[in-house]
Motif scaffolding. Structure first.
Motif, PDB file in Angstrom:
ATOM      1  N   SER A  76       0.865  -1.177   0.000  1.00 49.29           N
ATOM      2  CA  SER A  76       0.000   0.000   0.000  1.00 49.29           C
ATOM      3  C   SER A  76       0.906   1.233   0.000  1.00 49.29           C
ATOM      4  CB  SER A  76      -0.918  -0.023   1.223  1.00 49.29           C
ATOM      5  OG  SER A  76      -0.165  -0.012   2.405  1.00 49.29           O
ATOM      6  N   SER A  77       0.315   2.396   0.123  1.00 49.32           N
ATOM      7  CA  SER A  77       1.142   3.591   0.210  1.00 49.32           C
ATOM      8  C   SER A  77       0.521   4.540   1.221  1.00 49.32           C
ATOM      9  CB  SER A  77       1.290   4.259  -1.155  1.00 49.32           C
ATOM     10  OG  SER A  77       0.081   4.871  -1.520  1.00 49.32           O
ATOM     11  N   PHE A  78       1.367   5.369   1.783  1.00 49.48           N
ATOM     12  CA  PHE A  78       0.892   6.329   2.777  1.00 49.48           C
ATOM     13  C   PHE A  78       1.707   7.590   2.651  1.00 49.48           C
ATOM     14  CE2 PHE A  78       4.280   6.026   6.076  1.00 49.48           C
ATOM     15  CZ  PHE A  78       4.961   4.909   5.616  1.00 49.48           C
ATOM     16  N   LYS A  79       1.136   8.681   3.125  1.00 53.08           N
ATOM     17  CA  LYS A  79       1.850   9.957   3.096  1.00 53.08           C
ATOM     18  C   LYS A  79       2.180  10.387   4.515  1.00 53.08           C
ATOM     19  CE  LYS A  79      -0.315  11.714  -1.128  1.00 53.08           C
ATOM     20  NZ  LYS A  79      -1.266  12.675  -1.699  1.00 53.08           N
ATOM     21  N   VAL A  80       3.351  11.002   4.673  1.00 49.49           N
ATOM     22  CA  VAL A  80       3.663  11.614   5.961  1.00 49.49           C
ATOM     23  C   VAL A  80       4.132  13.038   5.742  1.00 49.49           C
ATOM     24  CG1 VAL A  80       4.278   9.488   7.210  1.00 49.49           C
ATOM     25  CG2 VAL A  80       6.042  10.779   6.032  1.00 49.49           C
ATOM     26  N   ARG A  81       3.817  13.854   6.723  1.00 46.44           N
ATOM     27  CA  ARG A  81       4.226  15.255   6.698  1.00 46.44           C
ATOM     28  C   ARG A  81       4.938  15.516   8.016  1.00 46.44           C
ATOM     29  NH1 ARG A  81      -1.007  17.905   5.591  1.00 46.44           N
ATOM     30  NH2 ARG A  81      -1.084  18.473   7.783  1.00 46.44           N
TER      31      ARG A  81
END
Lengths: 93, 93
Positions: A76-81
């Motif tokens: 899967s993919s995820f975003k982080v800030r």
């Protein structure tokens, strides 16, 4: 062996190692927003600082401060800030 | 900037960054025994694995498992021993 990795033009760097339970990395994320893909399940622990994450199938960003963690499924993919330089532990389990 | 450091022929590697409270590093220590000197006060947190430490003015080695920490005063030295690859957070405060 301690492996050295870097991503996003050196804005994310990590050191990889092995444990009895599987591979892990510790790393640092510079301020900014990044998208990561997962080949395996990942357990991300915020060691110092804060990650704001948009997890798979979620529509809201969620804050994870030091001492907290989140899991991301394989493939899967995820975003982080990050708003400040943030240290993390990633366990591939 | 995320700085890359290595010590003891690459058996200890760390990534350095800045926080609002001071400098920090996250790193990995290979199995072995190492002696470190401190220029500043250091707070060492074991992130994953275990460090066995001989702290300044102590005669007994003490085990620090993941989730625990110890402090070392400035201008002193301490020894650590690792039996497995161990990840740590070092805060210079």
């Amino acid at each position: 062996m301690i492996t050295e990795n870097q991503y996003f033009d050196g804005n994310v760097k990590s050191l990889g190692y092995e444990t009895a339970e599987g591979k892990s990395t510790v790393g640092v994320i510079n301020p900014g927003e990044y998208e990561f893909g997962t080949a395996n399940k990942e357990i991300m622990h915020v060691v110092e600082g804060e990650l704001i994450a948009l997890l798979p199938n979620q529509t809201e960003w969620k804050s994870f401060k030091s001492g907290t963690s989140f899991e991301v499924e394989a493939n899967s993919s995820f975003k982080v800030r990050a708003e400040v330089q943030t240290a993390y532990l990633c366990q591939y389990r």
